[in-house]
Design a protein around this motif. Structure first.
Motif, PDB file in Angstrom:
ATOM      1  N   ALA A   1       0.816  -1.212   0.000  1.00  0.00           N
ATOM      2  CA  ALA A   1       0.000   0.000   0.000  1.00  0.00           C
ATOM      3  C   ALA A   1       0.849   1.261   0.000  1.00  0.00           C
ATOM      4  CB  ALA A   1      -0.937  -0.010   1.212  1.00  0.00           C
ATOM      5  N   ILE A   2       1.895   1.301   0.839  1.00  0.00           N
ATOM      6  CA  ILE A   2       2.695   2.526   0.870  1.00  0.00           C
ATOM      7  C   ILE A   2       3.544   2.652  -0.394  1.00  0.00           C
ATOM      8  CG2 ILE A   2       4.712   1.602   2.115  1.00  0.00           C
ATOM      9  CD1 ILE A   2       4.702   4.355   3.622  1.00  0.00           C
ATOM     10  N   LEU A   3       3.947   1.541  -0.977  1.00  0.00           N
ATOM     11  CA  LEU A   3       4.676   1.613  -2.244  1.00  0.00           C
ATOM     12  C   LEU A   3       3.789   2.219  -3.324  1.00  0.00           C
ATOM     13  CD1 LEU A   3       7.403   0.739  -3.659  1.00  0.00           C
ATOM     14  CD2 LEU A   3       6.091  -1.208  -4.512  1.00  0.00           C
ATOM     15  N   ALA A   4       2.546   1.754  -3.415  1.00  0.00           N
ATOM     16  CA  ALA A   4       1.617   2.275  -4.416  1.00  0.00           C
ATOM     17  C   ALA A   4       1.313   3.755  -4.191  1.00  0.00           C
ATOM     18  CB  ALA A   4       0.319   1.464  -4.387  1.00  0.00           C
ATOM     19  N   GLU A   5       1.297   4.148  -2.924  1.00  0.00           N
ATOM     20  CA  GLU A   5       1.001   5.549  -2.584  1.00  0.00           C
ATOM     21  C   GLU A   5       2.177   6.470  -2.875  1.00  0.00           C
ATOM     22  OE1 GLU A   5       0.753   8.152   1.500  1.00  0.00           O
ATOM     23  OE2 GLU A   5      -0.042   6.106   1.553  1.00  0.00           O
ATOM     24  N   GLN A   6       3.388   6.020  -2.555  1.00  0.00           N
ATOM     25  CA  GLN A   6       4.536   6.911  -2.577  1.00  0.00           C
ATOM     26  C   GLN A   6       5.376   6.876  -3.852  1.00  0.00           C
ATOM     27  OE1 GLN A   6       5.443   9.230  -0.419  1.00  0.00           O
ATOM     28  NE2 GLN A   6       3.853   8.819   1.094  1.00  0.00           N
ATOM     29  N   LEU A   7       5.529   5.702  -4.463  1.00  0.00           N
ATOM     30  CA  LEU A   7       6.484   5.601  -5.560  1.00  0.00           C
ATOM     31  C   LEU A   7       6.158   6.504  -6.745  1.00  0.00           C
ATOM     32  CD1 LEU A   7       9.028   4.520  -6.753  1.00  0.00           C
ATOM     33  CD2 LEU A   7       7.823   2.419  -7.400  1.00  0.00           C
ATOM     34  N   PRO A   8       4.907   6.593  -7.212  1.00  0.00           N
ATOM     35  CA  PRO A   8       4.648   7.486  -8.347  1.00  0.00           C
ATOM     36  C   PRO A   8       5.018   8.939  -8.060  1.00  0.00           C
ATOM     37  CG  PRO A   8       2.810   5.973  -8.022  1.00  0.00           C
ATOM     38  CD  PRO A   8       3.705   5.823  -6.840  1.00  0.00           C
ATOM     39  N   ARG A   9       4.734   9.409  -6.845  1.00  0.00           N
ATOM     40  CA  ARG A   9       5.044  10.804  -6.525  1.00  0.00           C
ATOM     41  C   ARG A   9       6.549  11.013  -6.341  1.00  0.00           C
ATOM     42  NH1 ARG A   9       1.798  11.670  -0.929  1.00  0.00           N
ATOM     43  NH2 ARG A   9       0.216  10.613  -2.184  1.00  0.00           N
ATOM     44  N   LEU A  10       7.250   9.985  -5.827  1.00  0.00           N
ATOM     45  CA  LEU A  10       8.698  10.113  -5.659  1.00  0.00           C
ATOM     46  C   LEU A  10       9.397  10.142  -7.012  1.00  0.00           C
ATOM     47  CD1 LEU A  10       9.408   7.724  -2.642  1.00  0.00           C
ATOM     48  CD2 LEU A  10       9.186  10.220  -2.629  1.00  0.00           C
ATOM     49  N   ARG A  11       8.939   9.340  -7.945  1.00  0.00           N
ATOM     50  CA  ARG A  11       9.535   9.350  -9.289  1.00  0.00           C
ATOM     51  C   ARG A  11       9.448  10.748  -9.885  1.00  0.00           C
ATOM     52  NH1 ARG A  11      10.804   4.216 -12.629  1.00  0.00           N
ATOM     53  NH2 ARG A  11      12.063   5.881 -13.526  1.00  0.00           N
ATOM     54  N   LEU A  12       8.305  11.389  -9.691  1.00  0.00           N
ATOM     55  CA  LEU A  12       8.093  12.725 -10.246  1.00  0.00           C
ATOM     56  C   LEU A  12       8.861  13.786  -9.469  1.00  0.00           C
ATOM     57  CD1 LEU A  12       6.554  14.410 -12.349  1.00  0.00           C
ATOM     58  CD2 LEU A  12       4.683  14.592 -10.685  1.00  0.00           C
ATOM     59  N   ALA A  13       8.723  13.773  -8.144  1.00  0.00           N
ATOM     60  CA  ALA A  13       9.329  14.814  -7.310  1.00  0.00           C
ATOM     61  C   ALA A  13      10.852  14.779  -7.357  1.00  0.00           C
ATOM     62  CB  ALA A  13       8.838  14.670  -5.870  1.00  0.00           C
ATOM     63  N   TRP A  14      11.421  13.599  -7.395  1.00  0.00           N
ATOM     64  CA  TRP A  14      12.876  13.466  -7.354  1.00  0.00           C
ATOM     65  C   TRP A  14      13.493  13.288  -8.743  1.00  0.00           C
ATOM     66  CZ3 TRP A  14      13.187   9.516  -2.698  1.00  0.00           C
ATOM     67  CH2 TRP A  14      12.853  10.203  -1.515  1.00  0.00           C
ATOM     68  N   GLY A  15      12.681  13.223  -9.787  1.00  0.00           N
ATOM     69  CA  GLY A  15      13.203  13.057 -11.138  1.00  0.00           C
ATOM     70  C   GLY A  15      14.002  11.787 -11.294  1.00  0.00           C
TER      71      GLY A  15
END
Length: 272
Positions: free
Chosen positions: A16-30
């Motif tokens: 659940a936390i992977l699904a929540e966080q990974l898409p936004r981290l890919r974008l935010a951190w490039g």
């Protein structure tokens, strides 16, 4: 080049936390490339095809495994048709799947990913040091690949540290998995290989290495099993390590990643 490695995803809360966080981290951190260890993703033991596909759709570029690689029987079949699912390379000859593969990162770089299983306090498989030597010779950094990520799935810190020094300067990142506890020794070795003994798990830390506390405590205190281990279902912490590489595939910066759940937060300040 920006790499993110995410440690052992355990059960439903980890997913659940992977699904929540990974898409936004890919974008935010490039992020250019993301590796996720998924060997405990299916109820704490192994991985299913649906979960593997979910991780890849969420933003993982590849998924590594470990000693629970084939706990779910279906993995024996679907791993042969999923090139982005990587099991330990030092399993015996003839084991389904692949222990290494070359991927294209978002920035176009060629990234070699190798999954290795340690032997100390683990099942005695082929020599991990000899196995990695073969892989590095077949696809050397700067020639066959632009970056190389090694997931060493092992119990003993000494074995992981020795392994890191053995390949120092010849790979981009050596990160340990399996113990489910993040270590504080993230560093850049003398040869400029990024290293961390264990990335920690992505799961509920109000637990015993991701499992509901009651049964492990009962077994330690009575030496008698009562029921099967079940993953803890509380709020999870996403754990891993972030690495920035130069154009030669060697480390410039490294930082731990801890987001959500019970552990103190840690993020790479150089990307914030």
């Amino acid at each position: 080049m920006r790499l993110l490695f995410i440690g052992d995803v355990v059960g439903r809360s980890g997913r659940a936390i992977l699904a929540e966080q990974l898409p936004r981290l890919r974008l935010a951190w490039g992020l250019d490339f993301v590796v996720v260890n998924g060997e405990n993703a299916a109820g704490g033991f192994g991985i299913t095809e649906a979960i593997s596909d979910e991780f890849l759709a969420t933003g993982a570029d590849c998924v590594t495994l470990g000693n629970h690689a084939f706990d779910q029987r279906e993995a024996l079949v679907f791993i042969t048709r999923q090139p982005r699912l990587i099991r330990p390379v030092n399993y015996p000859r003839g084991t389904p799947g692949r222990g290494t593969n070359l991927f294209e990162a978002k920035n176009g770089a060629r990234v070699l990913v190798v999954n290795i299983l340690g032997r100390v306090f683990m099942d005695a498989l082929d020599d991990p040091f000899a196995a990695i030597e073969r892989e590095i010779e077949a696809c050397p950094l700067g020639m066959g690949c632009d970056a190389a990520v090694i997931d060493i799935h092992a119990e003993a810190s000494s074995e992981k540290q020795a392994f890191g020094h053995f390949v120092d300067g010849r790979v981009s990142l050596v990160v340990g998995t399996h113990t489910h506890v993040p270590t504080a020794d993230y560093q850049i070795l003398r040869g400029r290989t990024a290293y961390m003994t264990d990335a920690g798990m992505t799961g509920d830390y109000d637990s015993v290495i991701g499992m509901d506390k009651e049964e492990p405590v009962r077994r330690f205190t009575t030496k008698l099993p009562s029921t099967r281990f079940e993953p803890a279902l509380g709020d999870a912490t996403l754990c891993g390590v972030a690495v920035e590489l130069d154009d030669k595939g060697l480390a410039l910066q490294i930082a731990p990643v801890r987001i959500g759940g019970r552990l103190s937060e840690a993020r790479p300040e150089f990307w914030e």
